[in-house]
Design a protein around this motif. Sequence first.
Motif, PDB file in Angstrom:
ATOM      1  N   SER A 555     -18.131 -49.781  -6.582  1.00  0.00           N
ATOM      2  CA  SER A 555     -17.341 -48.629  -6.180  1.00  0.00           C
ATOM      3  C   SER A 555     -15.923 -48.825  -6.701  1.00  0.00           C
ATOM      4  O   SER A 555     -15.504 -49.948  -7.004  1.00  0.00           O
ATOM      5  CB  SER A 555     -17.324 -48.477  -4.654  1.00  0.00           C
ATOM      6  OG  SER A 555     -16.742 -49.617  -4.045  1.00  0.00           O
ATOM      7  N   LEU A 588     -15.325 -43.308  -6.639  1.00  0.00           N
ATOM      8  CA  LEU A 588     -16.560 -43.282  -7.410  1.00  0.00           C
ATOM      9  C   LEU A 588     -17.436 -44.472  -7.006  1.00  0.00           C
ATOM     10  O   LEU A 588     -16.918 -45.536  -6.650  1.00  0.00           O
ATOM     11  CB  LEU A 588     -16.262 -43.350  -8.907  1.00  0.00           C
ATOM     12  CG  LEU A 588     -15.341 -42.257  -9.460  1.00  0.00           C
ATOM     13  CD1 LEU A 588     -14.862 -42.633 -10.856  1.00  0.00           C
ATOM     14  CD2 LEU A 588     -16.066 -40.921  -9.498  1.00  0.00           C
ATOM     15  N   GLN A 633     -17.997 -38.189 -10.130  1.00  0.00           N
ATOM     16  CA  GLN A 633     -19.217 -38.791  -9.602  1.00  0.00           C
ATOM     17  C   GLN A 633     -20.448 -38.268 -10.332  1.00  0.00           C
ATOM     18  O   GLN A 633     -21.423 -38.999 -10.549  1.00  0.00           O
ATOM     19  CB  GLN A 633     -19.331 -38.521  -8.096  1.00  0.00           C
ATOM     20  CG  GLN A 633     -20.471 -39.270  -7.419  1.00  0.00           C
ATOM     21  CD  GLN A 633     -20.318 -40.784  -7.507  1.00  0.00           C
ATOM     22  OE1 GLN A 633     -19.272 -41.325  -7.203  1.00  0.00           O
ATOM     23  NE2 GLN A 633     -21.364 -41.466  -7.943  1.00  0.00           N
TER      24      GLN A 633
END
Length: 846
Positions: A555, A588, A633
């Motif tokens: 992430s 993300l 994303q």
Amino acid sequence: MLTPLKKKAKHMKSQNKFLLSSVTLAVLTLMSQAQAAEAEAQAAATATTPAAAPAATPAKDSVAAELQTVVVTGVAGARGVRKLDSAFSITTANEEQLKAASPSSTADVLKLVPGVYAEATGGQSGANIEVRGFPSGSDSPFVSVQMQGNPIYPVPTLSFFEGSSAFRLDDTIERVEVLRGGPSTIFSDGQPGATMNFILKKGTDTPEGTIRFTTGTGELRRVDLFYGAKIGEGWYGSVGGFYRTTHGVRDSGFPSDDGHQLTATLTRKLDQGELTVYARSTDDKNAFYTGVPLISANEGRGISAFPGFDPLKGTLMSNEMRRFTVEAGPGRTLNYDLGDGRGLKATVFGAEFDQTINGWNVSNKFNRFDGDMNTIAMFTGNNPLTMGAYKAAAIASANGDAAVLAAAGRPATSAAATYLTGGAAVPDSTQVVQAGLWAVAKKLKSFTDELRVSREWIQNNTVTVGAYFANYTSEDEWYLGSSHLMTAVPNASLINVRLNNGVVVSNNGKEGPVFFAPNASYDGSNTAFYVSNEWKVNDRVKVDAGVRRERQKISGSVSNLVSGDTDANPLTVYNNGTSMPSGAYTALSRKDTATSFTVGGNYKLTKDSSVFARANSGHTFIAFDTLRNAGTQANVDDRSQNPTPTVKQFEVGFKTVGALYSAYINAFHTQFDGIAFQQILANGSILNSVSGSKGTGLEFEIAVRPVKNLTLSLTGDYQKSEYKDNPATAGNDVQRQPKLQFRFTPTYKIPLGDDNSLKLYATYTSIGARWADQANTQYLPSYRTIDAGALYAIGEKIEVRLAGTNLSNELGLTEGNSRLTGASSGPINARPLFGRAVEASLLYRF
């Protein structure tokens, strides 16, 4: 009738079928001969049991040591396996072999390894490393660097980081093992390419200490220390490190390398086991070298020196630009020092535990890495041109910008160029070059742990179950761009340019803004479980298989960027359009899972020769850079643009060691599917693509000892590797990888009586032509180098070594202009080999 392209495809299919058939036949042979060979193997073992022998000669000692070499990398059991009995391709180098190779950096050690091509011309850090048939354009995505069997950082490469940059060589290293493919897809971090494992010296019952002083080209001053000993009943310790400063072969006017390192181990011998704790602290500053001006002819087939620039020893960097300022935003400036380069300031702490309990073997390895790996460096951009041509382009650009023209009130008709120092006018005929002074702060942290449990559950059949865990982070702050205008000479001078309508093109040499300035925080975790089985069918046949299931979660929080003018003055065009964070961030993330496997076997032809066959399937995961590049994303989740690459490998090999010769030969085939590439150009634009590849080749490590004290060694590989799946590149050669590379090394030892000796050695290296890019437009010619050295041993206490690299001053290129696309003739920027360098060292044992 077949077209040439179809003929080529049919020929490659035939080759692949032949290789796959060979692998199948080899495995079947191992199994079919198992029972029939058992009685013969037992008889051979009895017949070859050695009787007591007189003291061996030095030559026999070296052969005996090679016969007994044990490797621990890629092996299920923590205590290793004899190299000759391993069913995979692995290269080993002991301390003396490492010193004789005179590696300029950690990555340069890989010149000892067939099937790997390391571009180590950037200095101590920032190498590009290519592995046989694996498609990679920069850094080292398919090379993992380990210490004591654990990856130093669990991701092999990120933008502005590659694994070898996190490790420094010194006299605390006992040996290195480099595994290519094989069972490495199962163990540790599951690297399908090459695993480079450095093994530290430990204390022993016999106290050992060394101190080594080294001097050489570039005002090199270095001292290495090591001491290891028994410190109590069952307790052993060691400590060592180095201090070094040098201006380097390419003298920028300030130290290119300046730093130190300290390493310590503490070992506790256990009943049927051992525990070792180790720690290493490194603080090293290393200048990073990119391209220099050259002249290209015939689209790169011919390379020569640029007028006034020595390509073997020159660098554009100078004290005038050493300390530079980045305009990061309105009223915000940051100061940097090129002397910091691509340095390493880090600590590594780890432990390895191995214990046998009631038939169960339990081993655990963990380490913790915490370090700053910043990049403060010059990156060349557009090709050299005359000052007159630059001024004409600057006038046209300013007059073509409506906002600039409106602020100036009239078009420019002339430009004045002056040197930053002294203010004298720069003649229009002067050759100039543009280069960005980039600043990237990167703080990395990681924790890795691998636990294995093994047991011989039935006779001659051992099962290993293991788990691997990793957590890792990266804190990034980037400022790419900041192009500066300078003279195209060594230790360049900066240039200011102003137009006659008030437009400032270059100020204090700066002529371009920061074009990419993200800051981001990333987190990742990796969890893998695996099971491996090794079956000793009889004294001659051994087979193994393993499977691994792995999950990665990553992430990131990545800054959104805006573009603006840092001083609100459109006439100062050098900072118009500066990239800067907006204050908002995009979160993300992505999760991936994959399965790897390996199966292989080894058949002993004689006590000291064998053949092996192996097949494996591995993978790599996307990394933090994919999150940053994707932007949204939805793009992160798009697996057509960001796939999980897979690689299949097949090998058959032969190994033998005898008094007169040694040979390690293997044929390989690789199939690679789906890997994303990125290239950052000089103007800040980013090119992305996805391709696969396939490769077939032969690796060889051969040594012949025709007479006493003389050894002739030949290592290298031949491969044919090309892209597939992407119509834009399919059929092109995989970039940066030569089809043929080899190294020939004769070594002769002259006994001088009273335990004195003189060893003479040299290496002739041949690197074939390559393409710098996927499109196969930037040609990199073949080159050949000569290295040589002499080691004078005075008794058992003193060694004097003299060594030289690139003694012929060969002008060979390792990299083209990675900031531009397409072929070019005339003035270019490219990165050549370092010129001739000589080192002398004095070692004392105590």
